[in-house]
Enzyme design. Sequence first.
Site: not given
Length: 628
Positions: A206-208, A210, A237
């Site tokens: 996961y990241c901010t 995508g 997220i």
Amino acid sequence: MATREEEEGVLLYYKYVSIPDVSELLRFYKSNCDSLHLLGRVRLAPDGVNVTVGGKLSALEKHILTIKSNSLFEGTDFKLASCHSPSNDRVAQECGFTSLSIRVVKELVTFSSQPLLKSPSISNAGRHLSANEFHSVLQNAGNALDSTQDKRLVLLDARNVYETRIGKFHTPNAETLDPKIRQYSDLPAWIDNHSKQLQGSCVLMYCTGGIRCEMASAYIRSKGVGFENVFQLFGGIQRYLEQFPDGGFFKGKNFVFDHRIAVGSSNADVLGSCLVCGSSFDDYSSRCRCTYCRMLVLVCDGCQGEGSATYICELCQKHGKGDGPVLMMENENFNSRSKCGGSEVLELESATLSDHSTSFPELPLRDGGMPPRKLRILCLHGFRQNASNFKGRTASLAKKLKNIAEFVYVDAPHELPFIYQPRPTKPNHGSEESPSPRQMNDVNKASQDHPPSLENCKKRFAWLVAPKFDCPGEMDWKAADKPFDPLQYQHQTDGFEESYDYLKTVYSQMGPFDGVLGFSQGAAMAALLCAQRGRDDSALCFRFAILCSGFQIFSENVVWGSSINCPSLHIFGGGERKDRQIACSVSMELTHLFDEGSSVVMEHESGHIIPTQSPYIDRIKDFLQRFC
């Protein structure tokens, strides 16, 4: 209360797709964003787009409708959010939407700071999971993904350490791996070093928003057997918190790269802590930064009261810089919270937006209240030069900077044969431009029937050489097989690895150095070194770069990222007596590889030289004094 027409908003989206005509898309974005008064960053590449823009919500919605009408953007996830004004002037300067920057780049995000590492194919990226699917997997400890095998579930955070400090996913059913990297381009090296933890596991990334997971998941899967089960949170997220307003399995706040700074859930838990006192704290609005690497650090309001203190982040402490998190300084004029955003990765979902800024961090005195020592600058000469003649050519510059800088000169590792140009038997009536005196000097001696004696000739070197170049054995003169080619630098694309390893040895034996200065091919080499800056495993650590008559290396062995985060001064000829070896436009293209918020461009009225007269020398001094 503001109406929809008046309310401000932020829009983020990306799309990996083959762009048939990048130039046409560039013109569209320029026209559309200008007409709607949108500001921010747009990055276009042959394989897609990455966009973060701000403006009126109504204008952003019109932009979305227009983009959706283009079949290229089918399936794009548009993340639109309302927002308030920046909390203070510093946040507005660093993170606000102050200009529109539209740039064509080779890759949408800088996946690796190692130029020789090719980015993986995005078609091999991990499978997307919706927020609900991702949540369900965490609840069921991986069984929802693979009911036939008992695989260990691993959560992998693809973000930087200043993001993960204030928020991350956590569940007792899965191990969370936080790489604690300074920038996204450090992630491949971390993956390589932790392959055993990932192999055979079910990896949820996961990241901010995508985009960082796309490339990183493809890189993990490219490792082959045992790395097939990699999944990524679609929309990042941001989409997860929209679906689970109470935070779900995400604890803390989601760091964002605009003036909102961070977005939290209804859960008020604070994960971050003050670098100095350790108390719970997660507010980056003060924009405090590490003295050495300029990465954001968390310092609570009480500890910021120490006006003469500057800070050392956990990564710099780990690598032996300073004795603790605080470095006390007697220089009360030092501003520890400068405007330079040097550590952020300039992908759109992780980028500051002060494109127009040309200010640099005022770094502290290194020995308390003692007068600052001179800056040590490693000087890289041009093609077919050596340390000795480059020292002579820069003698005037060194003299005028003697109170603030010390120049260190070294020969490049690739030794070149001596070349002479035989005297032409017939007058040249062709249309080719005659080489300049400096160009003729590059082939040592011009227009002669026989080569001069080797007795007084010094060896010549290069940082980069043509493919299949063979280092000469015994040195002797060699007749040029063709007339001087002013575009020869375009063919010198090999030899970086050898030069990089050589400079690591130079740095260990003669360093450290505060900065690097490169001229012509030396500037191209220096730019490649800048692309390594910020890596935890990099043996070369420069605080700034001065690139004179530089150019970008185009080679299948060299991959440039979307932006280089290193304070830089670019000097090249752009006047009537233009540089006849490296065109002004070529040097200007090199500037586009660097973060616009921390680079300065200085065009002069001369040719293939480094100007030392006023006002140019004053601008060079002004740049260097930022680091004294």
